[in-house]
Design a protein around this motif. Structure first.
Motif: not given
Length: 225
Positions: A129-144
């Motif tokens: 639909s034109g959006g972006s999807f980044i796995d929350p697990v990946v982002v959580d890991s980067l943030v942590a």
């Protein structure tokens, strides 16, 4: 987008069959091509003109970054084709390379999450639909990881602001975040405004640009100018 045509690229037979079976169960989804390598994928896209490509990050011939290269090439040759990259890796290098030319119609999902109910289809529909999807697990890991290693800015975020940062970087809308946290959209706006102030990031309302800004910040160790 209520219906979409999908090409799958995955060199592991069982994983490929599993992905195909999951997508085939979704109403409006049609798998129009299945292949196991980079060259075959590019030929299949040219022939079938799909709406979405679901591709492994590593395939023949080099087993390195074929999925990322395919996404980059298709951005120029077939800009309307969405690409969801499936990966086993939390390395932000791959993720940043994927969205270097823009995060619209691009997604990054860990393979271990494919079997989670609705996760694969949600990712496919989001990018279609034109959006972006980044796995929350990946982002959580980067943030942590950033919070552990950074002696500066991220440590100023509250736990809820860190959770919100992960959701923003994953491309979630304010409404989706509010629903997940069971708070008002106004509360989410306050969290986001506070995050951008603390990180020194300009408050851009375009979701795709916010995704890139946050991920670049997490990877570089300093806020983008």
């Amino acid at each position: 987008m209520t219906s979409f045509r999908v090409v799958i690229a995955e060199d592991h037979l069982l994983v490929r069959a599993g992905i195909e079976a999951l997508i085939a169960t979704e109403s409006g989804a049609e798998v129009v091509g299945v292949c196991s390598g980079y060259e075959a994928l590019m030929e299949c896209v040219e022939k079938e003109q799909p709406d979405v490509v679901v591709t492994d990050i590593r395939m023949p011939p080099t087993m390195s970054d074929e999925g990322i290269r395919a996404a980059t090439t298709l951005r120029a040759s077939h800009p309307d084709v969405a690409v969801l990259v499936l990966s086993q890796f939390l390395d932000p290098t791959y993720l940043l390379a994927l969205i270097e030319q823009g995060s619209s119609r691009r997604g990054y999902l860990l393979k271990e999450r494919i079997a989670a109910p609705g996760e694969l289809i949600s990712a496919v529909r989001t990018v279609a639909s034109g959006g972006s999807f980044i796995d929350p697990v990946v982002v959580d890991s980067l943030v942590a990881a950033k919070a552990r290693n950074d002696g500066g800015t991220l440590r100023h975020l509250t736990p809820r602001e860190r959770e919100t940062l992960a959701e923003v970087a994953a491309g979630r809308s304010n409404l989706a975040i509010a629903t997940a946290f069971n708070v008002s959209e106004r509360a989410v706006e306050k969290y986001i405004n506070s995050i951008f102030v603390k990180l020194g990031l300009r408050g851009d309302r375009d979701t795709n640009r916010r995704v890139k800004a946050v991920l670049l910040f997490l990877d570089s160790g300093s806020p983008p100018g």
